[in-house]
Design a protein around this motif. Structure first.
Motif, PDB file in Angstrom:
ATOM      1  N   ARG A 106     -19.040  28.213  30.075  1.00  0.00           N
ATOM      2  CA  ARG A 106     -18.066  29.234  30.476  1.00  0.00           C
ATOM      3  C   ARG A 106     -17.161  28.558  31.503  1.00  0.00           C
ATOM      4  NH1 ARG A 106     -21.039  33.516  31.493  1.00  0.00           N
ATOM      5  NH2 ARG A 106     -20.510  34.428  29.490  1.00  0.00           N
ATOM      6  N   ILE A 107     -15.862  28.612  31.226  1.00  0.00           N
ATOM      7  CA  ILE A 107     -14.860  27.988  32.074  1.00  0.00           C
ATOM      8  C   ILE A 107     -13.978  29.085  32.654  1.00  0.00           C
ATOM      9  CG2 ILE A 107     -12.910  26.365  32.102  1.00  0.00           C
ATOM     10  CD1 ILE A 107     -15.620  25.079  31.435  1.00  0.00           C
ATOM     11  N   GLN A 108     -13.669  28.973  33.928  1.00  0.00           N
ATOM     12  CA  GLN A 108     -12.697  29.892  34.517  1.00  0.00           C
ATOM     13  C   GLN A 108     -11.387  29.144  34.687  1.00  0.00           C
ATOM     14  OE1 GLN A 108     -13.345  31.344  38.535  1.00  0.00           O
ATOM     15  NE2 GLN A 108     -12.360  33.283  38.009  1.00  0.00           N
ATOM     16  N   ASN A 122     -10.124  39.174  29.239  1.00  0.00           N
ATOM     17  CA  ASN A 122      -8.667  39.215  29.254  1.00  0.00           C
ATOM     18  C   ASN A 122      -8.170  38.667  30.589  1.00  0.00           C
ATOM     19  OD1 ASN A 122      -8.176  40.294  26.721  1.00  0.00           O
ATOM     20  ND2 ASN A 122      -8.451  42.383  27.428  1.00  0.00           N
ATOM     21  N   PRO A 123      -6.938  38.166  30.635  1.00  0.00           N
ATOM     22  CA  PRO A 123      -6.379  37.666  31.899  1.00  0.00           C
ATOM     23  C   PRO A 123      -6.273  38.805  32.919  1.00  0.00           C
ATOM     24  CG  PRO A 123      -5.025  36.986  30.039  1.00  0.00           C
ATOM     25  CD  PRO A 123      -6.031  37.941  29.509  1.00  0.00           C
ATOM     26  N   ILE A 124      -6.587  38.483  34.165  1.00  0.00           N
ATOM     27  CA  ILE A 124      -6.588  39.469  35.238  1.00  0.00           C
ATOM     28  C   ILE A 124      -5.701  38.972  36.377  1.00  0.00           C
ATOM     29  CG2 ILE A 124      -8.040  40.618  36.978  1.00  0.00           C
ATOM     30  CD1 ILE A 124     -10.341  40.305  34.905  1.00  0.00           C
ATOM     31  N   PRO A 125      -4.748  39.787  36.831  1.00  0.00           N
ATOM     32  CA  PRO A 125      -3.934  39.393  37.977  1.00  0.00           C
ATOM     33  C   PRO A 125      -4.730  39.582  39.272  1.00  0.00           C
ATOM     34  CG  PRO A 125      -3.253  41.545  37.200  1.00  0.00           C
ATOM     35  CD  PRO A 125      -4.319  41.063  36.259  1.00  0.00           C
ATOM     36  N   THR A 172      -4.143  32.225  50.844  1.00  0.00           N
ATOM     37  CA  THR A 172      -2.697  31.967  50.828  1.00  0.00           C
ATOM     38  C   THR A 172      -1.872  33.206  50.516  1.00  0.00           C
ATOM     39  OG1 THR A 172      -2.662  31.413  48.482  1.00  0.00           O
ATOM     40  CG2 THR A 172      -3.109  29.598  50.029  1.00  0.00           C
ATOM     41  N   GLN A 173      -2.517  34.231  49.998  1.00  0.00           N
ATOM     42  CA  GLN A 173      -1.847  35.455  49.534  1.00  0.00           C
ATOM     43  C   GLN A 173      -0.898  35.205  48.362  1.00  0.00           C
ATOM     44  OE1 GLN A 173      -2.788  38.585  50.474  1.00  0.00           O
ATOM     45  NE2 GLN A 173      -4.365  37.354  51.446  1.00  0.00           N
ATOM     46  N   LYS A 174      -1.044  34.064  47.697  1.00  0.00           N
ATOM     47  CA  LYS A 174      -0.238  33.748  46.514  1.00  0.00           C
ATOM     48  C   LYS A 174      -0.775  34.511  45.306  1.00  0.00           C
ATOM     49  CE  LYS A 174       2.597  30.413  47.838  1.00  0.00           C
ATOM     50  NZ  LYS A 174       4.002  30.435  47.649  1.00  0.00           N
ATOM     51  N   PRO A 175       0.122  34.963  44.423  1.00  0.00           N
ATOM     52  CA  PRO A 175      -0.325  35.613  43.190  1.00  0.00           C
ATOM     53  C   PRO A 175      -1.063  34.619  42.295  1.00  0.00           C
ATOM     54  CG  PRO A 175       1.997  36.046  43.594  1.00  0.00           C
ATOM     55  CD  PRO A 175       1.573  34.990  44.555  1.00  0.00           C
ATOM     56  N   GLU A 176      -2.104  35.114  41.659  1.00  0.00           N
ATOM     57  CA  GLU A 176      -2.869  34.326  40.712  1.00  0.00           C
ATOM     58  C   GLU A 176      -3.183  35.189  39.500  1.00  0.00           C
ATOM     59  OE1 GLU A 176      -5.360  31.387  43.700  1.00  0.00           O
ATOM     60  OE2 GLU A 176      -6.408  33.101  42.854  1.00  0.00           O
ATOM     61  N   ALA A 177      -3.548  34.532  38.434  1.00  0.00           N
ATOM     62  CA  ALA A 177      -4.077  35.203  37.250  1.00  0.00           C
ATOM     63  C   ALA A 177      -5.236  34.340  36.776  1.00  0.00           C
ATOM     64  CB  ALA A 177      -3.011  35.329  36.170  1.00  0.00           C
ATOM     65  N   TRP A 178      -6.296  34.990  36.299  1.00  0.00           N
ATOM     66  CA  TRP A 178      -7.464  34.231  35.884  1.00  0.00           C
ATOM     67  C   TRP A 178      -8.140  34.872  34.673  1.00  0.00           C
ATOM     68  CZ3 TRP A 178     -12.203  36.680  35.924  1.00  0.00           C
ATOM     69  CH2 TRP A 178     -12.293  37.848  36.688  1.00  0.00           C
ATOM     70  N   CYS A 179      -8.943  34.057  34.004  1.00  0.00           N
ATOM     71  CA  CYS A 179      -9.783  34.556  32.918  1.00  0.00           C
ATOM     72  C   CYS A 179     -10.906  33.567  32.684  1.00  0.00           C
ATOM     73  CB  CYS A 179      -8.985  34.792  31.642  1.00  0.00           C
ATOM     74  SG  CYS A 179      -8.693  33.326  30.677  1.00  0.00           S
TER      75      CYS A 179
END
Length: 117
Positions: free
Chosen positions: A48-50, A92-95, A101-108
């Motif tokens: 499982r890879i993030q 599914n991708p999650i924001p 840093t408070q930078k926006p990210e998206a992950w899955c």
């Protein structure tokens, strides 16, 4: 018996050869404001890879993460150093937002079934 292989280095080489994104393994470098992070997230008999994409805008983080997901799913068989049998999204991708840093990210999460798992 097939020996276990850490899937992260081959996956990093795969993305570096197919994108112009900054790519890190396991943790982002402290000065990175945009790029892809690839890290292990468990799995027994598979990996499982993030994938996490950090950007200055939430929509850009999501868009570039989806590009990476689609690239990995469609071309996983070409990852050198792993004998991939199957690759698919495990979520599914999650924001989100990085706490430091408070930078926006998206992950899955991605599921990689390979002989070396």
């Amino acid at each position: 018996m097939i020996k276990y292989v850490d899937p992260i280095p081959p996956i990093l080489r795969f993305f570096k050869s197919r994108t112009d994104y900054h790519i890190d393994a396991n943790t982002f470098q402290s000065n990175i404001s945009e790029g892809l992070l690839v890290r292990s997230a468990g799995g027994i008999g598979f990996s499982r890879i993030q994938l996490i994409y950090r950007a200055s805008e939430e929509s850009e983080a999501m868009s570039k993460l989806i590009n990476c997901i689609n690239l990995l799913e469609s071309q996983a068989a070409f990852i050198q150093g792993l004998r991939i049998q199957w690759c698919e999204r495990d979520s599914n991708p999650i924001p989100s937002r990085d706490e430091d840093t408070q930078k926006p990210e998206a992950w899955c999460y991605m599921r990689l079934e390979h002989l070396e798992a």
